[in-house]
Design a protein around this motif. Structure first.
Motif, short mmCIF file in Angstrom:
data_model
loop_
_atom_site.label_atom_id
_atom_site.label_comp_id
_atom_site.label_asym_id
_atom_site.label_seq_id
_atom_site.Cartn_x
_atom_site.Cartn_y
_atom_site.Cartn_z
N ILE A 31 4.15 -1.96 -6.94
CA ILE A 31 4.12 -2.71 -5.68
C ILE A 31 4.96 -1.96 -4.64
O ILE A 31 6.12 -1.63 -4.90
CB ILE A 31 4.66 -4.14 -5.86
N GLU A 32 4.37 -1.71 -3.52
CA GLU A 32 5.09 -1.09 -2.41
C GLU A 32 5.69 -2.18 -1.54
O GLU A 32 4.97 -3.05 -1.04
CB GLU A 32 4.16 -0.22 -1.57
N CYS A 33 6.99 -2.15 -1.39
CA CYS A 33 7.68 -3.15 -0.56
C CYS A 33 7.67 -2.68 0.89
O CYS A 33 8.31 -1.69 1.24
CB CYS A 33 9.11 -3.36 -1.04
N GLN A 34 6.95 -3.39 1.71
CA GLN A 34 6.82 -3.00 3.12
C GLN A 34 8.12 -3.20 3.89
O GLN A 34 8.43 -2.42 4.80
CB GLN A 34 5.70 -3.81 3.76
N ARG A 35 8.90 -4.18 3.52
CA ARG A 35 10.16 -4.44 4.23
C ARG A 35 11.18 -3.34 3.95
O ARG A 35 11.87 -2.86 4.85
CB ARG A 35 10.74 -5.80 3.82
N GLU A 36 11.26 -2.93 2.68
CA GLU A 36 12.24 -1.92 2.29
C GLU A 36 11.73 -0.50 2.45
O GLU A 36 12.52 0.45 2.50
CB GLU A 36 12.63 -2.12 0.83
#
Length: 268
Positions: A31-36
């Motif tokens: 999962i790619e965390c868009q916020r981080e």
């Protein structure tokens, strides 16, 4: 012997944790965390038997996309100390089938959806290779906001409040015990679990005049072995069985737990 465990933890930004990382780790996905701006890749993780997502009936279609779901959960929180998810950790009875374990976990997760209106992401794990092979368990990750047609909306304050949170969790603990006991009964098992503390169980036994049970319950809670000691004791038990001799604990904690269990068996 069937045993009870349910714990509730929070995923907090103040502890440098994220819902995206928690979800990826528990289900063994990328999962790619868009916020981080970070990628959490746990696709090599083993021991994951089943995963699924449950949502309210009017939830948007994108909620079935795990990456989108938890990125949306992160985006709905703007504070640096926000709680972005809540985790319910459940011990599953080894005495029942894999299908039965899956069903009671699904039933519990569905109750969380119905009761709080949240999104629920479930991962059922097999016992760790080096641990107790009866340790089937599930990680149930929930959003901290209701999921409605327009997306994440209001916080589930009933679980956050000091006045109502404990009551709610205790009711869910009772439900989890009930689900397990029904499954154990269907499987023809005599063992049952009890979500109440030893003190409350003892008080209940005294109230119904069951002195024998009250005396048996007049003990300290069992010491937890921990992963390292548990692994050592499991190997020692296996070796004793192969050699046809009596098992002797090899750690101090193991000896305490073994003595307590032997005392309870003798008492019965």
């Amino acid at each position: 012997m069937a045993s009870y465990h349910l714990s509730v933890k929070t995923i907090k930004r103040s502890a440098r944790r994220s819902a995206t990382a928690a979800a990826a780790y528990r289900v063994g996905e990328r999962i790619e965390c868009q916020r981080e701006g970070r990628v959490h890749d746990y696709t090599r993780k083993q021991g994951i038997e089943e995963t699924f997502i449950l949502t309210p009936k009017d939830a948007p279609d994108w909620a079935q996309d795990r990456s989108r779901l938890w990125n949306e959960a992160e985006a709905s929180e703007t504070r640096r100390n926000s709680v972005t998810a809540r985790e319910w950790e459940l011990a599953l009875p080894s005495e029942i089938s894999a299908g039965a374990r899956s069903q009671i976990t699904r039933d519990f997760a569905q109750e969380l959806v119905s009761r709080y209106g949240v999104a629920v992401d479930v991962a059922i794990h097999a016992p760790h290779r080096e641990g107790d092979q009866r340790n089937h368990h599930a990680h149930v990750l929930t959003s901290t906001r209701k999921l409605e047609a327009e997306g994440f909306t209001t916080k589930t304050r009933v679980l956050d409040s000091a006045k109502t949170g404990g009551v709610e969790i205790e009711q869910m603990r009772g439900l989890w015990a009930e689900l397990q006991n029904r499954a154990l009964e269907r499987a023809g098992e005599v063992e049952r679990v009890d979500h109440r503390s030893l003190e409350k169980q003892r008080d209940a036994a005294q109230e119904r005049g069951d002195k024998l049970s009250a005396e048996e319950l007049d003990r300290d809670p069992e010491l937890k072995l921990g992963p390292a000691a548990n692994s050592m004791e499991r190997r020692a038990k296996a070796m004793a069985e192969r050699q046809g001799r009596e098992y002797v604990p090899v750690t101090e904690r193991g000896a305490v737990v073994h003595a307590a269990r032997q005392a309870r068996v003798a008492f019965r």
